[in-house]
Design a protein around this motif. Structure first.
Motif: not given
Length: 322
Positions: A173-174, A284, A308-309, A312-315, A320-321
């Motif tokens: 999830y970003a 997101g 976004l992709l 490092r945009g993913y957790d 979720s971040e």
């Protein structure tokens, strides 16, 4: 007729019937062997030989002179009507093929999203995407919760856009956009003008909330339980637009995400931030881990938020971040 057992005569042009048919169609159209030869970048004798060979194979006369022009005979008219679409189709094959290949390169994009995301977040994104990638066939699948995740896992969609509280380990999830939690009431409601708003102030009034299975209901219940504040639900109903309408009618108050509040809503509703007690909601992109994303999928995500992709945009921890 050849004698029994004898082979019929063979003509070299049979290896490519397109050439004599193209020559015949050009002569029938232009009325002149010389003009047909120019159009085909051939010599006049070459065109003449192709016409003669075609007439020998079919056993009929295809052209006759009418004044200074060559015109099709009755049989020639019939052949012209049959051959012209074939010749033009083959002559245009390369251009049509390139056009189709461009369509294949453009491809399709399937996006899963809930009603609120499609209604409030995606319109400018979809508009920009269609403007930049008009050849991509975009399909928005209106689904919520587990249904959208099932589509992701089965590769029925390329990505999902929405808000998530818990991210399964097989998904990434970003977050792209964040929105404050808002209390909405009728403009004349006591809470609309109360100077200092406490969570306990909401207790006497019935809440209008989405169904229990949805994230908003779960989040509201969690916050009230953690703060040991009682609350009542007056009405469960799906859809922010319906909830806002019922609140405006005075049937209760509600806790919504700022994403759904428009300028028109500000005229019929009072809205106050509840960020002191409720976390902001992020919206997101959700993708299946390990899935190769097409260029059009990445382009769509970039419109939500540049970069976004990026990895490092993913957790990747599965949360979720927010």
């Amino acid at each position: 007729m050849p004698a029994s057992g004898a082979r019929p005569p063979r003509f070299s042009y049979k290896g490519s019937r397109l050439k004599p048919l193209r020559a015949f169609c050009q002569v029938a159209r232009l009325g002149s062997i010389s003009r047909a030869a120019e159009a085909l970048y051939l010599s006049q004798p070459a065109v003449t030989l192709q016409l003669q060979a075609l007439e020998r194979e079919l056993g009929v006369r295809l052209l006759e002179r009418s004044g200074r022009r060559l015109t099709p005979t009755r049989e020639g008219e019939l052949l012209y009507a049959m051959a012209r679409p074939l010749v033009e189709g083959l002559d245009g094959l390369a251009a049509q093929f390139r056009e189709q290949v461009r369509g294949l390169d453009a491809g399709e994009l399937h996006v899963a999203a809930g009603s609120s995301t499609i209604l409030y977040l995606l319109p400018p994104i979809v508009e920009a995407f269609r403007r930049q990638y008009p050849d991509v066939r975009l399909s928005l699948h209106n689904v919520t919760g587990a249904s959208g995740l099932d589509l992701l896992r089965s590769d029925a969609v390329d990505l999902a856009v929405g808000s998530m509280l818990d991210v399964p380990a097989d998904l990434a999830y970003a977050p792209a956009q964040r929105y404050e939690p808002m209390l909405i009431t009728p403009p004349d409601h006591p809470l609309a003008t109360k100077p200092e708003l406490a969570l306990e102030d909401l207790s006497p009034y019935g809440l209008i909330l989405p169904p229990k299975r949805l994230t908003t209901y779960r989040l509201v219940d969690l916050v009230f339980q953690q703060n040991r504040v009682p609350y009542t639900v007056a009405l469960e109903v799906g859809g922010w637009e319906v909830i806002k309408q019922y609140v405006a009618m005075g049937l209760g108050i509600s806790i919504v995400t700022a994403i759904c509040l428009t300028a028109a809503d500000r005229e019929r509703l009072a809205a106050r931030s509840l960020a002191r007690w409720f976390p902001s909601r992020s919206y997101g992109v959700v993708v299946r881990k390990g899935k190769f994303l097409s260029p059009q999928a990445r382009a769509f995500a970039e419109l939500l938020q540049p970069g976004l992709l990026a990895p490092r945009g993913y957790d990747e921890s599965g949360h979720s971040e927010r």
